[in-house]
Design a protein around this motif. Structure first.
Motif, PDB file in Angstrom:
ATOM      1  N   TYR A   1      13.027   7.927 -16.536  1.00  0.00           N
ATOM      2  CA  TYR A   1      12.013   8.453 -15.619  1.00  0.00           C
ATOM      3  C   TYR A   1      11.713   7.406 -14.542  1.00  0.00           C
ATOM      4  O   TYR A   1      11.664   7.722 -13.347  1.00  0.00           O
TER       5      TYR A   1
ATOM      6  N   SER B   1       2.550   1.018 -10.624  1.00  0.00           N
ATOM      7  CA  SER B   1       1.790   2.131 -10.026  1.00  0.00           C
ATOM      8  C   SER B   1       2.038   3.418 -10.806  1.00  0.00           C
ATOM      9  O   SER B   1       1.144   4.240 -10.957  1.00  0.00           O
TER      10      SER B   1
ATOM     11  N   MET C   1       4.306   6.138  -5.078  1.00  0.00           N
ATOM     12  CA  MET C   1       4.454   6.328  -6.528  1.00  0.00           C
ATOM     13  C   MET C   1       3.399   7.303  -7.060  1.00  0.00           C
ATOM     14  O   MET C   1       3.683   8.133  -7.920  1.00  0.00           O
ATOM     15  N   ILE C   2       2.184   7.215  -6.507  1.00  0.00           N
ATOM     16  CA  ILE C   2       1.121   8.143  -6.927  1.00  0.00           C
ATOM     17  C   ILE C   2       1.519   9.565  -6.538  1.00  0.00           C
ATOM     18  O   ILE C   2       1.426  10.495  -7.334  1.00  0.00           O
TER      19      ILE C   2
ATOM     20  N   LEU D   1      -5.637  -6.615  -2.214  1.00  0.00           N
ATOM     21  CA  LEU D   1      -4.889  -5.962  -1.134  1.00  0.00           C
ATOM     22  C   LEU D   1      -5.842  -5.381  -0.084  1.00  0.00           C
ATOM     23  O   LEU D   1      -5.577  -5.462   1.116  1.00  0.00           O
TER      24      LEU D   1
ATOM     25  N   ASN E   1       5.341  16.017  -9.799  1.00  0.00           N
ATOM     26  CA  ASN E   1       5.835  16.593 -11.049  1.00  0.00           C
ATOM     27  C   ASN E   1       4.990  17.778 -11.524  1.00  0.00           C
ATOM     28  O   ASN E   1       5.440  18.571 -12.330  1.00  0.00           O
TER      29      ASN E   1
ATOM     30  N   GLN F   1      -0.685   5.630 -14.126  1.00  0.00           N
ATOM     31  CA  GLN F   1      -1.099   7.037 -14.149  1.00  0.00           C
ATOM     32  C   GLN F   1      -0.666   7.800 -15.390  1.00  0.00           C
ATOM     33  O   GLN F   1      -1.003   8.964 -15.545  1.00  0.00           O
ATOM     34  N   VAL F   2       0.146   7.159 -16.234  1.00  0.00           N
ATOM     35  CA  VAL F   2       0.687   7.881 -17.388  1.00  0.00           C
ATOM     36  C   VAL F   2       0.418   7.138 -18.693  1.00  0.00           C
ATOM     37  O   VAL F   2       0.129   5.941 -18.690  1.00  0.00           O
ATOM     38  N   GLU F   3       0.514   7.880 -19.807  1.00  0.00           N
ATOM     39  CA  GLU F   3       0.342   7.258 -21.123  1.00  0.00           C
ATOM     40  C   GLU F   3       1.544   6.353 -21.405  1.00  0.00           C
ATOM     41  O   GLU F   3       1.409   5.239 -21.848  1.00  0.00           O
ATOM     42  N   HIS F   4       2.742   6.922 -21.160  1.00  0.00           N
ATOM     43  CA  HIS F   4       3.981   6.156 -21.272  1.00  0.00           C
ATOM     44  C   HIS F   4       5.066   6.857 -20.465  1.00  0.00           C
ATOM     45  O   HIS F   4       4.944   8.063 -20.172  1.00  0.00           O
TER      46      HIS F   4
ATOM     47  N   VAL G   1       8.170  11.629 -19.715  1.00  0.00           N
ATOM     48  CA  VAL G   1       6.942  10.953 -19.317  1.00  0.00           C
ATOM     49  C   VAL G   1       5.751  11.723 -19.889  1.00  0.00           C
ATOM     50  O   VAL G   1       5.810  12.944 -20.020  1.00  0.00           O
ATOM     51  N   SER G   2       4.729  10.980 -20.287  1.00  0.00           N
ATOM     52  CA  SER G   2       3.520  11.642 -20.787  1.00  0.00           C
ATOM     53  C   SER G   2       2.346  11.170 -19.959  1.00  0.00           C
ATOM     54  O   SER G   2       1.972  10.003 -20.010  1.00  0.00           O
ATOM     55  N   SER G   3       1.806  12.077 -19.129  1.00  0.00           N
ATOM     56  CA  SER G   3       0.713  11.661 -18.254  1.00  0.00           C
ATOM     57  C   SER G   3      -0.630  12.086 -18.832  1.00  0.00           C
ATOM     58  O   SER G   3      -0.724  13.010 -19.621  1.00  0.00           O
TER      59      SER G   3
ATOM     60  N   GLN H   1       4.570  10.751  -5.939  1.00  0.00           N
ATOM     61  CA  GLN H   1       5.741  11.219  -6.694  1.00  0.00           C
ATOM     62  C   GLN H   1       5.348  11.683  -8.083  1.00  0.00           C
ATOM     63  O   GLN H   1       5.857  12.674  -8.583  1.00  0.00           O
ATOM     64  N   THR H   2       4.430  10.975  -8.706  1.00  0.00           N
ATOM     65  CA  THR H   2       3.982  11.369 -10.052  1.00  0.00           C
ATOM     66  C   THR H   2       3.258  12.700  -9.972  1.00  0.00           C
ATOM     67  O   THR H   2       3.430  13.561 -10.821  1.00  0.00           O
TER      68      THR H   2
ATOM     69  N   LEU I   1       0.837  -1.203   0.000  1.00  0.00           N
ATOM     70  CA  LEU I   1       0.000   0.000   0.000  1.00  0.00           C
ATOM     71  C   LEU I   1       0.870   1.250   0.000  1.00  0.00           C
ATOM     72  O   LEU I   1       0.638   2.202  -0.760  1.00  0.00           O
TER      73      LEU I   1
ATOM     74  N   VAL J   1       3.990   1.525  -1.084  1.00  0.00           N
ATOM     75  CA  VAL J   1       4.675   1.673  -2.383  1.00  0.00           C
ATOM     76  C   VAL J   1       3.738   2.337  -3.392  1.00  0.00           C
ATOM     77  O   VAL J   1       4.119   3.298  -4.081  1.00  0.00           O
ATOM     78  N   ILE J   2       2.496   1.864  -3.463  1.00  0.00           N
ATOM     79  CA  ILE J   2       1.530   2.416  -4.426  1.00  0.00           C
ATOM     80  C   ILE J   2       1.293   3.900  -4.121  1.00  0.00           C
ATOM     81  O   ILE J   2       1.336   4.751  -5.009  1.00  0.00           O
ATOM     82  N   GLU J   3       1.067   4.224  -2.834  1.00  0.00           N
ATOM     83  CA  GLU J   3       0.807   5.617  -2.447  1.00  0.00           C
ATOM     84  C   GLU J   3       1.995   6.517  -2.782  1.00  0.00           C
ATOM     85  O   GLU J   3       1.819   7.618  -3.304  1.00  0.00           O
TER      86      GLU J   3
END
Lengths: 191, 100
Positions: B31, B19, A15-16, B88, A22, B23-26, A83-85, A18-19, A9, A11-13
């Motif tokens: 990165y 994870s 990473m979310i 989970l 940006n 959230q991203v396209e690529h 990165v392309s979000s 950190q993204t 949990l 790790v997932i949080e």
């Protein structure tokens, strides 16, 4: 490396988060446009109040300066971007639509209506842009600033053109400048 | 009885990569390297495992004469991580599940 569910949990949080960090870079967008439009709006109001210059609206051509600065920044950033979000893509289309609305509103103000009628809509769309961005990023200062900007837009319909320009400066400070500073200082504390 | 967590995702680095890619396209290799604090070798191995299982796609090309490795999640990978998160949640009855 073994993982327990709590660690998974975490790790997932992380990473979310950190993204999302940006998006701190988006602070530049709000600051450049926030300060520029506020200064130009106040300058426009001052020219209208204190001079008889008939082409007072020409002051808005100064927007070319922040436009160039911002384009250079975007170009630099996109060349180093790796990165392309989905959020970045959504934001690009949102701000492109807001910009198109602003340009067409100004053209309509010049050729078909009076600026006094058009300015409230311009102020409202500025608030709308921040409100939607804040919603997408789950960032409260932008949501609050957007709502304040939108409300100022509605209120501005009852005032003269000069007062509307001052209200525009207030709206953009609430919707862009203040959230822009907060976004740059610490993007996650207010989320 | 609690359902078993997907072993392919139940690894810190692979879970972190998935994870991010959710959230991203690529995202480029560099990165992912920055975000996960992993070593190049370990990240390469874990990405290959995810690709073998069709959880991600990896496209290799060149940008300004430099190699560019671009990773993206597949629908299979997306379903797998969604299922992983659902499983989970059954392990964490009292935690804050709204964050997922």
């Amino acid at each position: 490396m073994s993982l327990d569910p709590q660690k998974s949990l975490q790790v997932i949080e992380e990473m979310i988060l950190q993204t999302r960090t940006n998006f701190q870079e988006n602070g530049h967008l709000y600051l450049i446009w926030g300060y520029s439009i506020a200064v130009i709006a106040l300058l426009h109001a001052a020219i209208q109040w204190f001079t008889d210059f008939p082409y007072h609206f020409m002051v808005w051509w100064l927007c070319i300066i922040p436009g160039i600065i911002y384009s250079v920044m975007i170009r630099k950033r996109s060349s180093s971007q790796n990165v392309s979000s989905y959020i970045t893509k959504t934001m690009k289309w949102l701000w492109f639509s807001v910009l198109a609305f602003l340009i067409f509103s100004l053209v309509l103000g010049a050729v078909a209506f009076n600026y006094r009628i058009v300015y409230p809509f311009i102020i409202m769309i500025i608030g709308f842009g921040s409100l939607v961005s804040g919603g997408i990023l789950s960032y409260r200062p932008l949501i609050t600033g957007g709502l304040i900007g939108f409300s100022i837009g509605v209120l501005s319909a009852f005032f003269s053109n000069e007062i509307q320009l001052i209200l525009l400066a207030f709206a953009i400070t609430s919707a862009y400048t203040i959230p822009g500073h907060m976004l740059k200082a610490n993007p996650l504390d207010h989320a | 009885m609690l359902k078993k967590l997907n072993p392919l995702l139940h690894s810190q680095l692979r879970l972190a990569v998935m994870s991010i890619l959710m959230q991203v396209e690529h995202a480029d290799f560099n990165y992912l390297l920055e975000q996960t604090d992993a070593t190049s070798g370990n990240l390469s191995v874990q990405l290959s495992k995810l690709e073998e299982n069709k959880y991600i796609t990896i496209k290799k090309s060149f940008k300004n004469k430099k190699p560019l490795t671009r990773c993206a999640i597949t629908p299979t990978g997306r379903s797998a991580i969604e299922e992983y998160v659902q499983t989970l949640k059954t392990y964490l009855p009292n935690s804050n599940q709204n964050t997922l």
